[in-house]
Design an enzyme around this catalytic site. Structure first.
Site, short mmCIF file in Angstrom:
data_model
loop_
_atom_site.label_atom_id
_atom_site.label_comp_id
_atom_site.label_asym_id
_atom_site.label_seq_id
_atom_site.Cartn_x
_atom_site.Cartn_y
_atom_site.Cartn_z
N LYS A 109 -3.06 -24.84 -3.72
CA LYS A 109 -2.95 -25.46 -2.39
C LYS A 109 -3.34 -24.44 -1.32
CE LYS A 109 0.70 -28.98 -3.01
NZ LYS A 109 1.96 -29.52 -2.51
N HIS A 163 -7.14 -44.43 -33.14
CA HIS A 163 -8.56 -44.43 -33.50
C HIS A 163 -9.32 -43.32 -32.79
CE1 HIS A 163 -8.13 -48.17 -35.77
NE2 HIS A 163 -7.17 -48.41 -34.89
N GLU A 216 4.56 -29.07 -15.24
CA GLU A 216 4.79 -28.33 -14.00
C GLU A 216 6.17 -27.67 -14.00
OE1 GLU A 216 2.86 -30.47 -10.77
OE2 GLU A 216 4.20 -29.49 -9.35
O1 PA5 Z 1 6.13 -31.86 -8.31
C1 PA5 Z 1 5.66 -31.34 -7.33
O2 PA5 Z 1 6.35 -30.66 -6.54
C2 PA5 Z 1 4.19 -31.49 -6.97
O3 PA5 Z 1 3.48 -32.14 -7.96
C3 PA5 Z 1 4.07 -32.27 -5.68
O4 PA5 Z 1 4.65 -33.52 -5.84
C4 PA5 Z 1 2.62 -32.44 -5.26
O5 PA5 Z 1 1.98 -31.19 -5.18
C5 PA5 Z 1 2.53 -33.14 -3.92
O6 PA5 Z 1 3.29 -32.46 -2.98
P1 PA5 Z 1 3.78 -33.16 -1.65
O7 PA5 Z 1 4.69 -34.27 -2.00
O8 PA5 Z 1 4.46 -32.08 -0.90
O9 PA5 Z 1 2.54 -33.65 -0.95
#
Ligand code: PA5
Length: 473
Positions: free
Chosen positions: A442, A328, A299
């Site tokens: 989202k 394996h 990410e």
């Molecule tokens: O790293 C990130 O920003 C995302 O993976 C968020 O943690 C994830 O989308 C969840 O978001 P939130 O904590 O706002 O619910």
């Protein structure tokens, strides 16, 4: 703050087998390539040094600035531990993967199956999906009277987490009325989003995800510290471990700064077409640490454009593997398939248990050679053997070595990965801390489910090409 406990041995990063001297000129990294990357690495180092603690790099100061919050968390954890049978995290992505990874690393591997006396902490569940069967099965086993739910969402609006919240709150209100709030702890932004407003309205105990701390960089703030403390994990020691790693990552000498040299090697590897990063711990306790790493790396570095607006489609696909299990299944590919991967082993020098392999099968020398050894020796030999096989086949591989798995080394390890990611992102000249691809999904979900304000997005979705039956068989 240096204390005597800071003497817990450091984790080490061994990158011999990334180098051409060990895997050959064609696949390995040469001293010249390292030298040529040095300046970019030092730029990233200086940038981070100047800007840490600001913008989205607030997470870098978490090991230093949470004394008061840690006291508060420990007080809450004590009450939860005394009164509860189960502690359930409702969250997803960065609001779930850290707590899961730390739970698996530092609690008994069969924690939830132990009796209460051995467990010494509530059972622990993290609901990081909206699979209806999963939620229904959780509700089948929980005793609501003895359960606390920790709703974690930085944005306070993520559909998955908020739908779980609605389901749970509805049940709690039906059963406890005004006292429902006693079963919920919220962890969210101080101002933004819905959860903080709901928390105020309902009177939930609330912890703040500090400014400058994005989801995947949030394990060392209340997102991760509260669940860990409820489980009895020494959170001060985790933070101490992070400080310990931070000291190494402050070294300006490129080659002795572990996260900086690791980032440089990753960036060189990506430029050489090694677009896959396999994270392979040789410890079941670290299996979910590889999941946490995968989110952090994917990410943070997977970005379409660089900071100058050029299309770069940067990133390196992270893959999780478990030693020895995946020897394996996946190792055949890693040893003989395309030259597009870097494998990082996570080794543990001293496991928390030792298991002897007893005698028997004396008439079968091909089995009895195992007798007298330990499983510890076997797993280590298998890791060494896999490292050897990869190296012999000119496959770049590195090794992170933990003296043992404890709160301190887990703090070190997580801080190391966060620093490596931050340095690598800067070297790639991308925004490490945003996630437009995740936001797109989202927003599309909000539109599909009719959220107000997302009408334009809904129109965009409705105008997408209709799928042809020709391609559905
Ligand atoms: O790293 C990130 O920003 C995302 O993976 C968020 O943690 C994830 O989308 C969840 O978001 P939130 O904590 O706002 O619910």
């Amino acid at each position: 703050m240096v204390t005597s406990k800071d003497k817990t041995p450091d984790i080490k990063f061994d990158y011999n087998n990334m180098m051409s001297a060990y895997i050959g000129e064609e696949q390995g990294i040469t001293y010249d390539e390292l030298r040529m990357t040095r300046n970019a690495a030092l730029d990233a180092y200086s940038y981070f040094r100047l800007n840490r603690g600001t913008g989205w790099m607030g997470w870098a100061e978490l090991p230093y600035n949470q004394d008061e919050i840690v006291k508060d968390i420990l007080r809450t954890a004590k009450i939860v531990r005394r009164n509860c049978e189960a502690f359930v995290v409702l969250g997803i992505g960065g609001s779930a993967l850290g707590p899961m990874a730390v739970f698996q690393a530092l609690c008994h591997l069969r924690h939830n199956e132990l009796g209460k006396r051995q467990r010494k902490a509530p059972k622990f569940y993290v609901e990081d999906n909206v699979d209806p069967e999963r939620m229904a099965s959780l509700l089948d086993i929980l005793d609501l009277d003895k359960t606390v739910f920790n709703v974690i969402t930085k944005s306070g609006s993520t559909s998955e987490t908020m739908s779980q919240y609605l389901i749970i709150m509805n049940m709690l209100k039906a059963r406890y009325g005004d006292k429902a709030a006693e079963h919920i702890i919220a962890t969210t932004d101080a101002q933004k989003g819905n959860l903080v407003k709901l928390a105020e309205k309902e009177g939930f105990k609330t912890y703040v995800v500090p400014d400058g701390v994005g989801g995947r960089f949030s394990e060392l703030c209340p997102v991760g510290l509260l669940p860990a403390a409820v489980l009895g994990i020494d959170i001060k020691e985790m933070l101490r471990g992070a400080r310990q790693m931070d000291r190494h990552c402050r070294r300006s000498d490129f080659k002795s700064n572990p996260a900086l040299v690791a980032a440089a090697l990753s960036v060189i590897s990506m430029k050489k077409g090694k677009n896959i990063s396999v994270m392979m711990p040789y410890a079941d306790s670290l299996k979910l640490m590889a999941d946490w790493y995968c989110q952090l790396w994917a990410e943070s570095l997977g970005k379409a454009v660089d900071l100058n607006g050029n299309t770069v489609n940067a990133g390196q696909t992270p893959v999780k593997a478990l030693g020895v299990t995946d020897q394996h299944s996946q190792i055949q590919l890693y040893t003989e398939g395309p030259f597009d991967k870097v494998v990082t082993f996570i080794a543990v020098e001293k496991y928390r248990s030792e298991v002897q392999i007893p005698g028997g099968c004396e008439d079968f020398p091909n089995v009895s050679f195992l007798s007298g050894h330990t499983l510890n020796e076997l797993i280590t030999a298998e890791m060494d053997a896999t490292e050897y096989a990869l190296t012999k086949n000119h496959r770049p591989n590195a090794k992170i070595i933990l003296p043992e798995v404890n709160a301190n080394t887990i703090g070190q390890l997580m801080f190391f990965f966060m620093m490596q990611t931050a340095y690598a992102g800067k070297m790639l000249n991308i925004d490490t801390f945003n996630q437009p691809g995740v936001e797109e999904g989202k927003n599309a979900t909000y539109a599909l489910l009719g959220r107000k304000g997302y009408e334009e997005k809904a129109a965009e979705l409705n105008s997408r090409p209709v799928k042809s039956e020709d391609f559905i068989v």
